[in-house]
Design a protein around this motif. Structure first.
Motif, PDB file in Angstrom:
ATOM      1  N   ILE A   2       2.338   1.695  -3.430  1.00  0.00           N
ATOM      2  CA  ILE A   2       1.308   2.214  -4.333  1.00  0.00           C
ATOM      3  C   ILE A   2       1.153   3.719  -4.127  1.00  0.00           C
ATOM      4  O   ILE A   2       1.074   4.486  -5.095  1.00  0.00           O
ATOM      5  CB  ILE A   2      -0.040   1.490  -4.104  1.00  0.00           C
ATOM      6  CG1 ILE A   2       0.046   0.032  -4.569  1.00  0.00           C
ATOM      7  CG2 ILE A   2      -1.179   2.215  -4.825  1.00  0.00           C
ATOM      8  CD1 ILE A   2      -1.122  -0.833  -4.121  1.00  0.00           C
ATOM      9  N   THR A  20      -8.915   6.562  -4.701  1.00  0.00           N
ATOM     10  CA  THR A  20      -8.516   5.155  -4.657  1.00  0.00           C
ATOM     11  C   THR A  20      -9.315   4.285  -5.625  1.00  0.00           C
ATOM     12  O   THR A  20      -8.761   3.398  -6.260  1.00  0.00           O
ATOM     13  CB  THR A  20      -8.648   4.604  -3.216  1.00  0.00           C
ATOM     14  OG1 THR A  20      -7.922   5.466  -2.343  1.00  0.00           O
ATOM     15  CG2 THR A  20      -8.090   3.208  -3.104  1.00  0.00           C
ATOM     16  N   LYS A  66       0.829  -1.208   0.000  1.00  0.00           N
ATOM     17  CA  LYS A  66       0.000   0.000   0.000  1.00  0.00           C
ATOM     18  C   LYS A  66       0.866   1.262   0.000  1.00  0.00           C
ATOM     19  O   LYS A  66       0.572   2.225  -0.696  1.00  0.00           O
ATOM     20  CB  LYS A  66      -0.945   0.007   1.200  1.00  0.00           C
ATOM     21  CG  LYS A  66      -2.113  -0.924   1.061  1.00  0.00           C
ATOM     22  CD  LYS A  66      -3.050  -0.764   2.240  1.00  0.00           C
ATOM     23  CE  LYS A  66      -4.241  -1.688   2.110  1.00  0.00           C
ATOM     24  NZ  LYS A  66      -5.180  -1.501   3.213  1.00  0.00           N
ATOM     25  N   ARG A 105      -7.787   4.402  -9.079  1.00  0.00           N
ATOM     26  CA  ARG A 105      -6.331   4.276  -9.174  1.00  0.00           C
ATOM     27  C   ARG A 105      -5.891   3.256 -10.218  1.00  0.00           C
ATOM     28  O   ARG A 105      -4.965   3.517 -10.984  1.00  0.00           O
ATOM     29  CB  ARG A 105      -5.756   3.935  -7.802  1.00  0.00           C
ATOM     30  CG  ARG A 105      -4.301   4.294  -7.743  1.00  0.00           C
ATOM     31  CD  ARG A 105      -3.784   4.399  -6.368  1.00  0.00           C
ATOM     32  NE  ARG A 105      -4.082   5.708  -5.808  1.00  0.00           N
ATOM     33  CZ  ARG A 105      -3.930   5.999  -4.538  1.00  0.00           C
ATOM     34  NH1 ARG A 105      -3.511   5.103  -3.693  1.00  0.00           N
ATOM     35  NH2 ARG A 105      -4.197   7.215  -4.092  1.00  0.00           N
ATOM     36  N   MET A 106      -6.536   2.103 -10.287  1.00  0.00           N
ATOM     37  CA  MET A 106      -6.156   1.097 -11.286  1.00  0.00           C
ATOM     38  C   MET A 106      -6.352   1.661 -12.694  1.00  0.00           C
ATOM     39  O   MET A 106      -5.479   1.519 -13.553  1.00  0.00           O
ATOM     40  CB  MET A 106      -6.959  -0.188 -11.115  1.00  0.00           C
ATOM     41  CG  MET A 106      -6.643  -1.238 -12.172  1.00  0.00           C
ATOM     42  SD  MET A 106      -4.924  -1.796 -12.181  1.00  0.00           S
ATOM     43  CE  MET A 106      -5.088  -3.251 -11.183  1.00  0.00           C
ATOM     44  N   THR A 118      -2.866  -6.276  -4.374  1.00  0.00           N
ATOM     45  CA  THR A 118      -3.359  -5.778  -3.081  1.00  0.00           C
ATOM     46  C   THR A 118      -4.851  -5.997  -2.967  1.00  0.00           C
ATOM     47  O   THR A 118      -5.343  -6.500  -1.960  1.00  0.00           O
ATOM     48  CB  THR A 118      -3.017  -4.282  -2.903  1.00  0.00           C
ATOM     49  OG1 THR A 118      -1.600  -4.150  -2.960  1.00  0.00           O
ATOM     50  CG2 THR A 118      -3.523  -3.762  -1.576  1.00  0.00           C
ATOM     51  N   TYR A 119      -5.606  -5.646  -4.014  1.00  0.00           N
ATOM     52  CA  TYR A 119      -7.055  -5.817  -3.946  1.00  0.00           C
ATOM     53  C   TYR A 119      -7.464  -7.288  -4.017  1.00  0.00           C
ATOM     54  O   TYR A 119      -8.432  -7.688  -3.414  1.00  0.00           O
ATOM     55  CB  TYR A 119      -7.749  -5.018  -5.062  1.00  0.00           C
ATOM     56  CG  TYR A 119      -7.698  -3.535  -4.787  1.00  0.00           C
ATOM     57  CD1 TYR A 119      -8.231  -3.007  -3.611  1.00  0.00           C
ATOM     58  CD2 TYR A 119      -7.110  -2.661  -5.671  1.00  0.00           C
ATOM     59  CE1 TYR A 119      -8.182  -1.668  -3.334  1.00  0.00           C
ATOM     60  CE2 TYR A 119      -7.059  -1.307  -5.419  1.00  0.00           C
ATOM     61  CZ  TYR A 119      -7.600  -0.815  -4.238  1.00  0.00           C
ATOM     62  OH  TYR A 119      -7.552   0.510  -3.982  1.00  0.00           O
ATOM     63  N   VAL A 129      -1.496  -2.808  -7.305  1.00  0.00           N
ATOM     64  CA  VAL A 129      -2.915  -2.581  -7.030  1.00  0.00           C
ATOM     65  C   VAL A 129      -3.702  -3.869  -7.243  1.00  0.00           C
ATOM     66  O   VAL A 129      -4.531  -4.244  -6.418  1.00  0.00           O
ATOM     67  CB  VAL A 129      -3.485  -1.427  -7.898  1.00  0.00           C
ATOM     68  CG1 VAL A 129      -5.004  -1.364  -7.815  1.00  0.00           C
ATOM     69  CG2 VAL A 129      -2.873  -0.104  -7.480  1.00  0.00           C
ATOM     70  N   HIS A 130      -3.415  -4.550  -8.333  1.00  0.00           N
ATOM     71  CA  HIS A 130      -4.115  -5.808  -8.619  1.00  0.00           C
ATOM     72  C   HIS A 130      -3.912  -6.817  -7.498  1.00  0.00           C
ATOM     73  O   HIS A 130      -4.867  -7.421  -7.010  1.00  0.00           O
ATOM     74  CB  HIS A 130      -3.638  -6.387  -9.953  1.00  0.00           C
ATOM     75  CG  HIS A 130      -4.221  -7.727 -10.249  1.00  0.00           C
ATOM     76  ND1 HIS A 130      -5.536  -7.886 -10.643  1.00  0.00           N
ATOM     77  CD2 HIS A 130      -3.683  -8.967 -10.197  1.00  0.00           C
ATOM     78  CE1 HIS A 130      -5.769  -9.179 -10.817  1.00  0.00           C
ATOM     79  NE2 HIS A 130      -4.666  -9.854 -10.561  1.00  0.00           N
TER      80      HIS A 130
END
Length: 144
Positions: free
Chosen positions: A7, A69, A4, A72-73, A137-138, A134-135
C-alpha cells in the motif's frame, strides 16, 4: 505486513506522479489551458479555463490525501475514477483522428498515445490494487 508495505509503495508512486503532473500543469498553466481549449471534446474545450485549474489542483490534493492514512481509501477511489476518465478522454482523442499535444506535463508528454493508454491503464490497475489492499487490510485489522 507485506500488504501495508505494498500500500505504501503504490501510494508513494501515485504521490510522485500526481505532484509531478499537477505542479507541472500549474507551472505551465497557459500552455495547459491552451491545449485543453483545442480538445476535440467540445465540453472540455468550453470548460478549459476551469479544468485547467481544477485538474492540477485536484492532482496535488490527491497527492496530499495519499499522505494521510485516514484519506487513503478515498484517494485510491478518486484516483481510479480520474484514471478511468483519462482513459475515456484518450479514447475520444484517438478516435477523433486529431493530432493534439499531450496535456499531461513534463516527460510524460513525450510518450506516444499508445504508451499513454498503457500507462494510464497500469495506473488504474494500481489504484484498484490499492483499493483492494486497503479494504482487506482494514477489514483484517478491525476483526481483531
Amino acid at each position: 505486513m507485506k500488504k501495508k508495505l505494498l500500500i505504501e509503495i503504490i501510494a508513494s508512486l501515485l504521490v510522485i506522479l500526481f505532484l509531478y503532473t499537477g505542479l507541472n500543469k500549474l507551472f505551465e498553466h497557459a500552455t495547459f489551458r491552451y491545449q485543453l481549449s483545442i480538445s476535440p471534446w467540445p465540453l472540455l474545450a468550453a470548460w478549459s479555463g476551469i479544468v485547467s485549474w481544477a485538474l492540477p489542483i485536484g492532482e496535488v490534493l490527491l497527492a496530499a490525501m495519499f499522505l494521510i492514512t485516514a484519506f487513503r481509501m478515498t484517494a485510491f477511489i478518486a484516483s481510479a475514477i480520474l484514471f478511468a476518465g483519462f482513459l475515456v478522454y484518450l479514447g475520444i482523442l484517438l478516435s477523433s483522428g486529431s493530432h493534439l499535444p499531450c496535456t499531461c506535463g513534463g516527460i510524460i508528454s513525450s510518450m506516444s498515445w499508445n504508451a499513454h493508454v498503457w500507462f494510464d491503464a497500469a495506473c488504474l490497475l494500481l489504484c484498484i490494487a490499492g483499493i483492494y489492499l486497503v479494504h482487506n487490510t482494514y477489514r483484517i485489522l478491525n476483526q481483531h
